[in-house]
Design a protein around this motif. Structure first.
Motif, PDB file in Angstrom:
ATOM      1  N   VAL A   1      -2.457  -2.473 -25.313  1.00  0.00           N
ATOM      2  CA  VAL A   1      -1.180  -1.933 -24.821  1.00  0.00           C
ATOM      3  C   VAL A   1      -0.941  -2.380 -23.382  1.00  0.00           C
ATOM      4  O   VAL A   1       0.144  -2.855 -23.033  1.00  0.00           O
ATOM      5  CB  VAL A   1      -1.151  -0.391 -24.940  1.00  0.00           C
ATOM      6  N   ILE A   2      -1.942  -2.249 -22.537  1.00  0.00           N
ATOM      7  CA  ILE A   2      -1.794  -2.646 -21.141  1.00  0.00           C
ATOM      8  C   ILE A   2      -1.631  -4.162 -21.020  1.00  0.00           C
ATOM      9  O   ILE A   2      -0.847  -4.647 -20.196  1.00  0.00           O
ATOM     10  CB  ILE A   2      -2.987  -2.141 -20.294  1.00  0.00           C
ATOM     11  N   ALA A   3      -2.334  -4.926 -21.841  1.00  0.00           N
ATOM     12  CA  ALA A   3      -2.157  -6.385 -21.826  1.00  0.00           C
ATOM     13  C   ALA A   3      -0.722  -6.752 -22.203  1.00  0.00           C
ATOM     14  O   ALA A   3      -0.111  -7.622 -21.580  1.00  0.00           O
ATOM     15  CB  ALA A   3      -3.152  -7.052 -22.776  1.00  0.00           C
TER      16      ALA A   3
ATOM     17  N   LEU B   1       3.229 -10.527 -15.650  1.00  0.00           N
ATOM     18  CA  LEU B   1       1.982 -10.647 -14.902  1.00  0.00           C
ATOM     19  C   LEU B   1       0.947 -11.524 -15.591  1.00  0.00           C
ATOM     20  O   LEU B   1      -0.033 -11.926 -14.974  1.00  0.00           O
ATOM     21  CB  LEU B   1       1.393  -9.248 -14.660  1.00  0.00           C
ATOM     22  N   THR B   2       1.152 -11.798 -16.866  1.00  0.00           N
ATOM     23  CA  THR B   2       0.212 -12.607 -17.630  1.00  0.00           C
ATOM     24  C   THR B   2       0.932 -13.220 -18.824  1.00  0.00           C
ATOM     25  O   THR B   2       2.057 -12.853 -19.131  1.00  0.00           O
ATOM     26  CB  THR B   2      -0.997 -11.755 -18.091  1.00  0.00           C
ATOM     27  N   GLU B   3       0.260 -14.113 -19.503  1.00  0.00           N
ATOM     28  CA  GLU B   3       0.797 -14.690 -20.735  1.00  0.00           C
ATOM     29  C   GLU B   3       0.721 -13.652 -21.850  1.00  0.00           C
ATOM     30  O   GLU B   3      -0.090 -12.732 -21.792  1.00  0.00           O
ATOM     31  CB  GLU B   3      -0.018 -15.925 -21.133  1.00  0.00           C
ATOM     32  N   ARG B   4       1.538 -13.817 -22.880  1.00  0.00           N
ATOM     33  CA  ARG B   4       1.540 -12.874 -23.997  1.00  0.00           C
ATOM     34  C   ARG B   4       0.170 -12.814 -24.665  1.00  0.00           C
ATOM     35  O   ARG B   4      -0.329 -11.767 -24.985  1.00  0.00           O
ATOM     36  CB  ARG B   4       2.602 -13.250 -25.033  1.00  0.00           C
ATOM     37  N   ASP B   5      -0.432 -13.959 -24.876  1.00  0.00           N
ATOM     38  CA  ASP B   5      -1.713 -14.030 -25.576  1.00  0.00           C
ATOM     39  C   ASP B   5      -2.836 -14.196 -24.554  1.00  0.00           C
ATOM     40  O   ASP B   5      -3.440 -15.251 -24.435  1.00  0.00           O
ATOM     41  CB  ASP B   5      -1.684 -15.199 -26.566  1.00  0.00           C
ATOM     42  N   CYS B   6      -3.095 -13.150 -23.789  1.00  0.00           N
ATOM     43  CA  CYS B   6      -4.050 -13.242 -22.671  1.00  0.00           C
ATOM     44  C   CYS B   6      -5.419 -12.655 -22.991  1.00  0.00           C
ATOM     45  O   CYS B   6      -6.319 -12.732 -22.157  1.00  0.00           O
ATOM     46  CB  CYS B   6      -3.470 -12.550 -21.446  1.00  0.00           C
TER      47      CYS B   6
ATOM     48  N   ILE C   1     -10.346 -10.484 -29.781  1.00  0.00           N
ATOM     49  CA  ILE C   1      -9.284  -9.487 -29.642  1.00  0.00           C
ATOM     50  C   ILE C   1      -7.932 -10.174 -29.826  1.00  0.00           C
ATOM     51  O   ILE C   1      -7.647 -11.177 -29.186  1.00  0.00           O
ATOM     52  CB  ILE C   1      -9.347  -8.797 -28.266  1.00  0.00           C
ATOM     53  N   GLN C   2      -7.137  -9.607 -30.699  1.00  0.00           N
ATOM     54  CA  GLN C   2      -5.826 -10.165 -31.009  1.00  0.00           C
ATOM     55  C   GLN C   2      -4.737  -9.381 -30.281  1.00  0.00           C
ATOM     56  O   GLN C   2      -4.863  -8.174 -30.089  1.00  0.00           O
ATOM     57  CB  GLN C   2      -5.561 -10.091 -32.518  1.00  0.00           C
TER      58      GLN C   2
END
Length: 90
Positions: free
Chosen positions: A49-51, A59-64, A69-70
């Protein structure tokens, strides 16, 4: 919410209020974040959720997340994006 509503700032305010015995303030912040806590429950934890929220906020790429972990499915991302807007998190 407060003027500076980034997730880390809000989390820090919640922790500081709780640790300093400001139970009413801590409860108010906790109640504001209750939709976030519900998403943690719905998606079985906070990491994805936080990712997703970090990705929505740019702040980051979608798939970070590291494998295996997916990322959450698109429907979940939409729920989180709506919450980010509702809580005015930036």
């Amino acid at each position: 919410m407060d003027v500076d509503c980034s997730l880390p700032v809000v989390a820090k305010r919640l922790a500081q209020a709780a640790l300093s015995g400001e139970s009413e303030r801590a409860e108010a912040i906790n109640q504001q974040l209750s939709p976030l806590w519900q998403l943690f429950t719905q998606y079985r934890g906070s990491l994805r959720v936080i990712a997703a929220a970090a990705s929505i906020m740019g702040l980051t790429e979608r798939d970070c997340l590291p494998r295996p972990i997916q990322p959450l499915p698109r429907s979940a991302i939409n729920d989180i994006a709506q919450l980010v807007c509702e809580l005015e998190l930036n």
